[in-house]
Write a protein that holds these residues in place. Structure first.
Motif, PDB file in Angstrom:
ATOM      1  N   THR A  60       0.833  -1.211   0.000  1.00  0.00           N
ATOM      2  CA  THR A  60       0.000   0.000   0.000  1.00  0.00           C
ATOM      3  C   THR A  60       0.857   1.246   0.000  1.00  0.00           C
ATOM      4  N   ALA A  61       1.919   1.246   0.837  1.00  0.00           N
ATOM      5  CA  ALA A  61       2.809   2.401   0.887  1.00  0.00           C
ATOM      6  C   ALA A  61       3.486   2.619  -0.464  1.00  0.00           C
ATOM      7  N   SER A  62       3.923   1.531  -1.089  1.00  0.00           N
ATOM      8  CA  SER A  62       4.570   1.652  -2.402  1.00  0.00           C
ATOM      9  C   SER A  62       3.607   2.193  -3.436  1.00  0.00           C
ATOM     10  N   VAL A  63       2.376   1.687  -3.428  1.00  0.00           N
ATOM     11  CA  VAL A  63       1.376   2.146  -4.397  1.00  0.00           C
ATOM     12  C   VAL A  63       1.059   3.621  -4.187  1.00  0.00           C
ATOM     13  N   LEU A  64       0.897   4.030  -2.918  1.00  0.00           N
ATOM     14  CA  LEU A  64       0.597   5.437  -2.640  1.00  0.00           C
ATOM     15  C   LEU A  64       1.759   6.329  -3.037  1.00  0.00           C
ATOM     16  N   THR A  65       2.982   5.887  -2.741  1.00  0.00           N
ATOM     17  CA  THR A  65       4.153   6.674  -3.142  1.00  0.00           C
ATOM     18  C   THR A  65       4.203   6.843  -4.651  1.00  0.00           C
ATOM     19  N   TRP A  66       3.960   5.763  -5.379  1.00  0.00           N
ATOM     20  CA  TRP A  66       3.949   5.827  -6.844  1.00  0.00           C
ATOM     21  C   TRP A  66       2.807   6.691  -7.348  1.00  0.00           C
ATOM     22  N   ALA A  67       1.640   6.540  -6.741  1.00  0.00           N
ATOM     23  CA  ALA A  67       0.458   7.269  -7.222  1.00  0.00           C
ATOM     24  C   ALA A  67       0.642   8.768  -7.120  1.00  0.00           C
ATOM     25  N   PHE A  68       1.337   9.221  -6.058  1.00  0.00           N
ATOM     26  CA  PHE A  68       1.479  10.660  -5.850  1.00  0.00           C
ATOM     27  C   PHE A  68       2.876  11.172  -6.198  1.00  0.00           C
ATOM     28  N   SER A  69       3.677  10.372  -6.834  1.00  0.00           N
ATOM     29  CA  SER A  69       5.036  10.787  -7.173  1.00  0.00           C
ATOM     30  C   SER A  69       5.065  11.514  -8.500  1.00  0.00           C
ATOM     31  N   ASP A  70       6.144  12.294  -8.699  1.00  0.00           N
ATOM     32  CA  ASP A  70       6.341  12.979  -9.975  1.00  0.00           C
ATOM     33  C   ASP A  70       6.584  11.982 -11.099  1.00  0.00           C
ATOM     34  N   ALA A  71       7.197  10.834 -10.761  1.00  0.00           N
ATOM     35  CA  ALA A  71       7.516   9.852 -11.805  1.00  0.00           C
ATOM     36  C   ALA A  71       6.258   9.332 -12.483  1.00  0.00           C
ATOM     37  N   ARG A  72       5.218   9.050 -11.678  1.00  0.00           N
ATOM     38  CA  ARG A  72       3.991   8.524 -12.262  1.00  0.00           C
ATOM     39  C   ARG A  72       3.352   9.534 -13.203  1.00  0.00           C
ATOM     40  N   ALA A  73       3.527  10.833 -12.899  1.00  0.00           N
ATOM     41  CA  ALA A  73       2.885  11.879 -13.688  1.00  0.00           C
ATOM     42  C   ALA A  73       3.780  12.385 -14.800  1.00  0.00           C
ATOM     43  N   THR A  74       4.825  11.621 -15.125  1.00  0.00           N
ATOM     44  CA  THR A  74       5.773  12.021 -16.155  1.00  0.00           C
ATOM     45  C   THR A  74       5.839  10.970 -17.256  1.00  0.00           C
ATOM     46  N   THR A  75       5.802  11.449 -18.492  1.00  0.00           N
ATOM     47  CA  THR A  75       5.981  10.572 -19.650  1.00  0.00           C
ATOM     48  C   THR A  75       7.224  11.024 -20.400  1.00  0.00           C
ATOM     49  N   SER A  76       8.149  10.093 -20.639  1.00  0.00           N
ATOM     50  CA  SER A  76       9.377  10.414 -21.356  1.00  0.00           C
ATOM     51  C   SER A  76       9.592   9.391 -22.461  1.00  0.00           C
ATOM     52  N   VAL A  77       9.544   9.851 -23.692  1.00  0.00           N
ATOM     53  CA  VAL A  77       9.799   8.996 -24.857  1.00  0.00           C
ATOM     54  C   VAL A  77      11.009   9.570 -25.578  1.00  0.00           C
ATOM     55  N   THR A  78      12.134   8.882 -25.509  1.00  0.00           N
ATOM     56  CA  THR A  78      13.365   9.400 -26.092  1.00  0.00           C
ATOM     57  C   THR A  78      13.481   9.009 -27.562  1.00  0.00           C
ATOM     58  N   GLY A  79      14.420   9.665 -28.243  1.00  0.00           N
ATOM     59  CA  GLY A  79      14.612   9.428 -29.670  1.00  0.00           C
ATOM     60  C   GLY A  79      16.015   8.950 -29.988  1.00  0.00           C
ATOM     61  N   PRO A  80      16.340   8.809 -31.274  1.00  0.00           N
ATOM     62  CA  PRO A  80      17.679   8.353 -31.683  1.00  0.00           C
ATOM     63  C   PRO A  80      18.764   9.316 -31.215  1.00  0.00           C
ATOM     64  N   SER A  81      19.998   8.814 -31.157  1.00  0.00           N
ATOM     65  CA  SER A  81      21.107   9.589 -30.611  1.00  0.00           C
ATOM     66  C   SER A  81      21.732  10.545 -31.615  1.00  0.00           C
ATOM     67  N   SER A  82      21.362  10.466 -32.882  1.00  0.00           N
ATOM     68  CA  SER A  82      21.944  11.379 -33.869  1.00  0.00           C
ATOM     69  C   SER A  82      20.987  11.547 -35.043  1.00  0.00           C
ATOM     70  N   TRP A  83      21.188  12.653 -35.753  1.00  0.00           N
ATOM     71  CA  TRP A  83      20.393  12.951 -36.940  1.00  0.00           C
ATOM     72  C   TRP A  83      21.300  13.500 -38.026  1.00  0.00           C
ATOM     73  N   GLU A  84      20.832  13.393 -39.248  1.00  0.00           N
ATOM     74  CA  GLU A  84      21.598  13.944 -40.364  1.00  0.00           C
ATOM     75  C   GLU A  84      21.672  15.467 -40.223  1.00  0.00           C
TER      76      GLU A  84
END
Length: 443
Positions: free
Chosen positions: A52-76
């Motif tokens: 329960t503590a873990s779920v509550l920590t996750w539910a109210f954490s910044d990590a849960r409310a953050t979406t990060s989709v990264t891209g390739p390391s280089s471009w032309e």
């Protein structure tokens, strides 16, 4: 057998004596079993509490409310532009209400070290997107369930400042190419702030408080103004002042101060990284003799301040604050309103600074910060393309010679009814226009 009179006891007598009995050893109680019903209940309760503590920590954490989709390391790399295009047309557009002007990330070439544009960054709502300059396709995304205050750029990164309450307090740097999260810091910037890249530091703006962050890890290097939590009192040079426009250059920045004990506005020149963050290092703070002034440009040697009544440009020594020059300006009094986000709309090249006053664009020499020429009826500061100055006007984009202001021609555009200010930037062959909350790419 012992001799007569000997005290030695006969060995046989000793052996015949009964031995002293040892004390009986108490039996060890049987080991307690941990398999009772009560034990299982206790273990189950502990597990439930932990989950329960873990779920509550996750539910109210910044990590849960953050979406990060990264891209390739280089471009032309983007193609070089050597000649002006005969025409420009829209190739893509995106909503970007959090950018004050087009945000283009410059990354260094692995071969030469030269910085070149690689990614266009847009920000709206809580989402920051890194886009292909040529197509507008999203390469990476970083999103939080918080509103964005502003997006900017510096040192090959995108800078995203979020609001988590009354102020803009959540600063995150993102790799400009991949979108990977780098350093993060909590600050106290005011709503409506800009993020200005001085070269090695990032500077916020505001009417009562300004702060500076160091490049590599975003550690705060300066707090200036009305501090919320004053640890060491009497460290700020003036109390009760409000702030106007800010301009930056390597190693220093200048800002307008309006203080209750002054008869006119002053311009204060500051070091972004003093020895102690709450003890500002002031190079100079001269009063200007005018009100409603704007600091429009700063170099390592000079500071240019535009003053009304009559319209003129005041030039100050950036090291001492002494006034060293003055030049007349052909700028109407109505153009001296406070600029958006406390930043005059200025585009700087290697030789000139182009200042949009609100009704025209004034080209200043970076050598002397005095006016060279003025373009009437403009909508923004402009940019450069193929070595020429490109400035937005009602009809489209007017092209000027940088040194003389001679008109080369006009590239006509249909802005679909947008008549407000237009901020420009370029990314290779792409011209970017910030029209209100919309970013439009032209090629």
């Amino acid at each position: 057998m012992s001799s007569p009179g000997s005290d030695v006891t006969d060995v046989e007598d000793v052996l015949d004596e009964p031995a002293h009995e040892a004390a009986p050893v108490a039996e060890r109680p049987p080991a307690r079993s941990w398999r009772t019903r009560a034990d299982f209940i206790a273990i189950a309760l502990i597990a439930v509490v932990s989950v329960t503590a873990s779920v509550l920590t996750w539910a109210f954490s910044d990590a849960r409310a953050t979406t990060s989709v990264t891209g390739p390391s280089s471009w032309e790399p983007l193609p070089e532009v050597t000649t002006l295009p005969p025409s420009l047309a829209e190739v893509w557009r995106a909503k970007s209400g959090a950018s004050l002007s087009p945000v283009v990330v410059q990354t260094a070439s692995k071969d030469t070290g030269e910085e070149k544009p690689s990614t266009v960054v847009t920000g709206d709502g809580g989402a920051v997107h890194g886009r292909d300059p040529l197509t507008g396709d999203v390469r990476w995304t970083y999103e939080r369930d918080l509103p964005l205050c502003v997006v900017s750029t510096g040192w090959g990164r995108a800078m995203a400042l979020y609001s988590k309450g009354t102020n803009c307090s959540e600063l995150t740097s993102l790799d400009g190419v991949t979108g990977e999260r780098r350093a993060q810091r909590n600050g106290d910037a005011e709503p409506g702030t800009a993020l200005l890249n001085e070269g090695s530091h990032l500077i916020t703006t505001g009417s009562k408080f300004v702060e500076v962050y160091r490049r590599d890890d975003l550690v705060r290097s300066l707090e200036y103004g009305g501090l919320r939590a004053i640890v060491n009192p009497n460290k700020q040079p003036r109390a009760g002042c409000t702030y106007g426009s800010v301009a930056v250059t390597t190693g220093r920045f200048a800002m307008v101060e309006r203080c209750p004990d002054d008869a006119s506005d002053r311009v204060t020149i500051l070091k972004p990284n003093p020895d102690k963050s709450d003890e500002p290092k002031v190079f100079g703070s001269p009063v200007t003799g005018a009100k409603n002034v704007q600091v429009v440009a700063v170099t390592e040697k000079l500071v240019a301040v535009a003053a009304p009544g009559p319209s003129r440009l005041l030039i100050f020594d950036a090291e001492t604050g002494n006034q060293v020059g003055e030049a007349p300006l052909d700028v109407p009094e109505a153009d001296f309103a406070e600029p958006p986000s406390h930043v005059a709309r200025v585009f700087t090249t290697k030789t000139n600074a182009f200042w949009f006053t609100g009704s025209r664009t004034v080209a200043l020499s970076l050598e002397t910060l005095t006016p060279l020429w003025t373009a009437e009826g403009t909508l923004g500061a402009g940019t450069t393309l193929a070595g020429r100055a490109v400035i937005p006007v009602k009809e489209g984009l007017r092209v000027y010679e940088q040194a003389t202001g001679a008109v080369v021609g006009t590239i006509r555009l249909n802005r679909e009814g947008h008549t407000g200010p237009v901020q420009l930037a370029t990314a290779g062959p792409v011209v970017l226009e910030q029209r209100g909350e919309t970013l439009v790419a032209l090629r």
